[in-house]
Design a protein around this motif. Sequence first.
Motif, PDB file in Angstrom:
ATOM      1  N   TRP A 160      45.051  49.685  50.100  1.00 18.79           N
ATOM      2  CA  TRP A 160      43.675  49.464  49.654  1.00 18.79           C
ATOM      3  C   TRP A 160      42.805  50.674  49.934  1.00 18.79           C
ATOM      4  CZ3 TRP A 160      43.213  43.959  52.180  1.00 18.79           C
ATOM      5  CH2 TRP A 160      43.864  43.022  51.361  1.00 18.79           C
ATOM      6  N   LEU A 161      43.054  51.347  51.039  1.00 16.21           N
ATOM      7  CA  LEU A 161      42.243  52.508  51.404  1.00 16.21           C
ATOM      8  C   LEU A 161      42.479  53.699  50.473  1.00 16.21           C
ATOM      9  CD1 LEU A 161      42.367  52.200  55.273  1.00 16.21           C
ATOM     10  CD2 LEU A 161      40.318  52.097  53.825  1.00 16.21           C
ATOM     11  N   LYS A 162      43.510  53.635  49.668  1.00 23.00           N
ATOM     12  CA  LYS A 162      43.719  54.669  48.649  1.00 23.00           C
ATOM     13  C   LYS A 162      42.784  54.453  47.460  1.00 23.00           C
ATOM     14  CE  LYS A 162      48.475  55.469  49.961  1.00 23.00           C
ATOM     15  NZ  LYS A 162      49.878  55.205  49.671  1.00 23.00           N
ATOM     16  N   LYS A 163      42.212  53.225  47.378  1.00 20.26           N
ATOM     17  CA  LYS A 163      41.332  52.877  46.262  1.00 20.26           C
ATOM     18  C   LYS A 163      39.899  52.602  46.702  1.00 20.26           C
ATOM     19  CE  LYS A 163      45.136  50.783  43.750  1.00 20.26           C
ATOM     20  NZ  LYS A 163      45.651  49.590  43.106  1.00 20.26           N
ATOM     21  N   SER A 164      39.666  52.538  48.010  1.00 17.88           N
ATOM     22  CA  SER A 164      38.343  52.205  48.532  1.00 17.88           C
ATOM     23  C   SER A 164      38.106  52.961  49.830  1.00 17.88           C
ATOM     24  CB  SER A 164      38.262  50.696  48.783  1.00 17.88           C
ATOM     25  OG  SER A 164      36.973  50.335  49.226  1.00 17.88           O
ATOM     26  N   ASP A 165      36.856  53.191  50.154  1.00 17.63           N
ATOM     27  CA  ASP A 165      36.512  53.877  51.400  1.00 17.63           C
ATOM     28  C   ASP A 165      36.572  52.923  52.585  1.00 17.63           C
ATOM     29  OD1 ASP A 165      35.988  56.289  50.113  1.00 17.63           O
ATOM     30  OD2 ASP A 165      33.868  55.817  49.836  1.00 17.63           O
ATOM     31  N   MET A 166      36.831  53.499  53.744  1.00 21.11           N
ATOM     32  CA  MET A 166      36.835  52.730  54.983  1.00 21.11           C
ATOM     33  C   MET A 166      35.494  52.018  55.161  1.00 21.11           C
ATOM     34  SD  MET A 166      38.530  51.893  57.762  1.00 21.11           S
ATOM     35  CE  MET A 166      39.820  53.108  57.942  1.00 21.11           C
ATOM     36  N   SER A 167      34.403  52.696  54.820  1.00 25.27           N
ATOM     37  CA  SER A 167      33.069  52.119  55.001  1.00 25.27           C
ATOM     38  C   SER A 167      32.849  50.884  54.132  1.00 25.27           C
ATOM     39  CB  SER A 167      31.990  53.159  54.696  1.00 25.27           C
ATOM     40  OG  SER A 167      32.080  53.579  53.349  1.00 25.27           O
ATOM     41  N   VAL A 168      33.599  50.763  53.057  1.00 22.24           N
ATOM     42  CA  VAL A 168      33.502  49.595  52.185  1.00 22.24           C
ATOM     43  C   VAL A 168      34.415  48.485  52.691  1.00 22.24           C
ATOM     44  CG1 VAL A 168      33.940  48.739  49.837  1.00 22.24           C
ATOM     45  CG2 VAL A 168      32.891  50.988  50.176  1.00 22.24           C
ATOM     46  N   LEU A 182      38.008  42.622  57.726  1.00 18.00           N
ATOM     47  CA  LEU A 182      37.962  43.106  56.345  1.00 18.00           C
ATOM     48  C   LEU A 182      36.812  42.444  55.599  1.00 18.00           C
ATOM     49  CD1 LEU A 182      41.773  42.810  55.719  1.00 18.00           C
ATOM     50  CD2 LEU A 182      40.481  44.956  55.686  1.00 18.00           C
ATOM     51  N   LYS A 183      36.093  43.242  54.825  1.00 23.83           N
ATOM     52  CA  LYS A 183      35.022  42.682  53.999  1.00 23.83           C
ATOM     53  C   LYS A 183      35.659  41.798  52.935  1.00 23.83           C
ATOM     54  CE  LYS A 183      30.813  43.740  51.616  1.00 23.83           C
ATOM     55  NZ  LYS A 183      29.817  44.737  51.303  1.00 23.83           N
ATOM     56  N   GLY A 213      44.401  44.686  38.193  1.00 20.60           N
ATOM     57  CA  GLY A 213      45.071  45.824  37.582  1.00 20.60           C
ATOM     58  C   GLY A 213      45.227  46.917  38.630  1.00 20.60           C
ATOM     59  N   ASP A 214      44.757  48.117  38.296  1.00 21.77           N
ATOM     60  CA  ASP A 214      44.830  49.207  39.266  1.00 21.77           C
ATOM     61  C   ASP A 214      43.514  49.377  40.037  1.00 21.77           C
ATOM     62  OD1 ASP A 214      43.273  50.194  37.219  1.00 21.77           O
ATOM     63  OD2 ASP A 214      44.300  52.128  37.084  1.00 21.77           O
ATOM     64  N   GLN A 215      42.594  48.417  39.879  1.00 13.90           N
ATOM     65  CA  GLN A 215      41.300  48.475  40.555  1.00 13.90           C
ATOM     66  C   GLN A 215      41.286  47.611  41.810  1.00 13.90           C
ATOM     67  OE1 GLN A 215      37.699  48.127  38.071  1.00 13.90           O
ATOM     68  NE2 GLN A 215      39.119  47.740  36.384  1.00 13.90           N
ATOM     69  N   LEU A 216      40.419  47.991  42.732  1.00 14.66           N
ATOM     70  CA  LEU A 216      40.155  47.189  43.918  1.00 14.66           C
ATOM     71  C   LEU A 216      38.658  46.935  43.956  1.00 14.66           C
ATOM     72  CD1 LEU A 216      41.743  46.097  46.440  1.00 14.66           C
ATOM     73  CD2 LEU A 216      40.681  47.975  47.682  1.00 14.66           C
ATOM     74  N   VAL A 217      38.290  45.658  43.992  1.00 15.08           N
ATOM     75  CA  VAL A 217      36.887  45.260  44.030  1.00 15.08           C
ATOM     76  C   VAL A 217      36.662  44.574  45.371  1.00 15.08           C
ATOM     77  CG1 VAL A 217      35.080  43.894  42.919  1.00 15.08           C
ATOM     78  CG2 VAL A 217      36.877  44.966  41.524  1.00 15.08           C
ATOM     79  N   ASN A 261      34.298  45.459  57.525  1.00 12.01           N
ATOM     80  CA  ASN A 261      33.079  44.659  57.582  1.00 12.01           C
ATOM     81  C   ASN A 261      32.405  44.874  58.943  1.00 12.01           C
ATOM     82  OD1 ASN A 261      31.040  42.807  57.410  1.00 12.01           O
ATOM     83  ND2 ASN A 261      32.356  41.032  57.195  1.00 12.01           N
ATOM     84  N   ASN A 262      31.554  45.889  59.007  1.00 13.13           N
ATOM     85  CA  ASN A 262      30.905  46.201  60.282  1.00 13.13           C
ATOM     86  C   ASN A 262      29.609  45.417  60.488  1.00 13.13           C
ATOM     87  OD1 ASN A 262      29.209  47.507  58.528  1.00 13.13           O
ATOM     88  ND2 ASN A 262      29.644  49.557  59.291  1.00 13.13           N
ATOM     89  N   LYS A 263      29.346  44.460  59.615  1.00 16.45           N
ATOM     90  CA  LYS A 263      28.159  43.611  59.771  1.00 16.45           C
ATOM     91  C   LYS A 263      28.533  42.177  60.167  1.00 16.45           C
ATOM     92  CE  LYS A 263      25.292  46.191  56.502  1.00 16.45           C
ATOM     93  NZ  LYS A 263      25.273  47.339  57.315  1.00 16.45           N
ATOM     94  N   GLY A 264      29.813  41.898  60.264  1.00 15.14           N
ATOM     95  CA  GLY A 264      30.261  40.541  60.526  1.00 15.14           C
ATOM     96  C   GLY A 264      30.326  40.167  61.997  1.00 15.14           C
TER      97      GLY A 264
END
Length: 114
Positions: free
Chosen positions: A45-53, A88-89, A96-100, A56-59
């Motif tokens: 997942w981190l290949k498709k999204s940033d660590m900051s995303v 994890l948030k 598909g090849d996306q991560l939301v 979940n540092n607000k949980g």
Amino acid sequence: MTHIYGIKNCGSVKKALHFFDTHALPYTFHDFKISPVSREKIESWLKKSDMSVLLNNKGTTYRTLGIKALELDDNGKIEWMSNHNLLLKRPIIEYGDQLVVGYDQSHYEGIFQS
């Protein structure tokens, strides 16, 4: 096939599942509490999204475990997320090849209804 990851009692996950159900969009659901995801999955997942995303540092889990005070590098954060999937948030959606990550109805409408 779309894969949705999260926990059933999470408000954002409930909204995402409702969105998919009301729009008759097929998906499979993976509950972190029943079957935690692996470090390898998180790294993919981190290949498709940033660590900051993804982190979940607000949980509550983040605060309860005192993660901020540990001043972890990315490897340490991955280790913690692997051992405590609630860091994890949510939801995390493989489409598909996306991560939301997270819930945003207007964003969903643009991605999943096109």
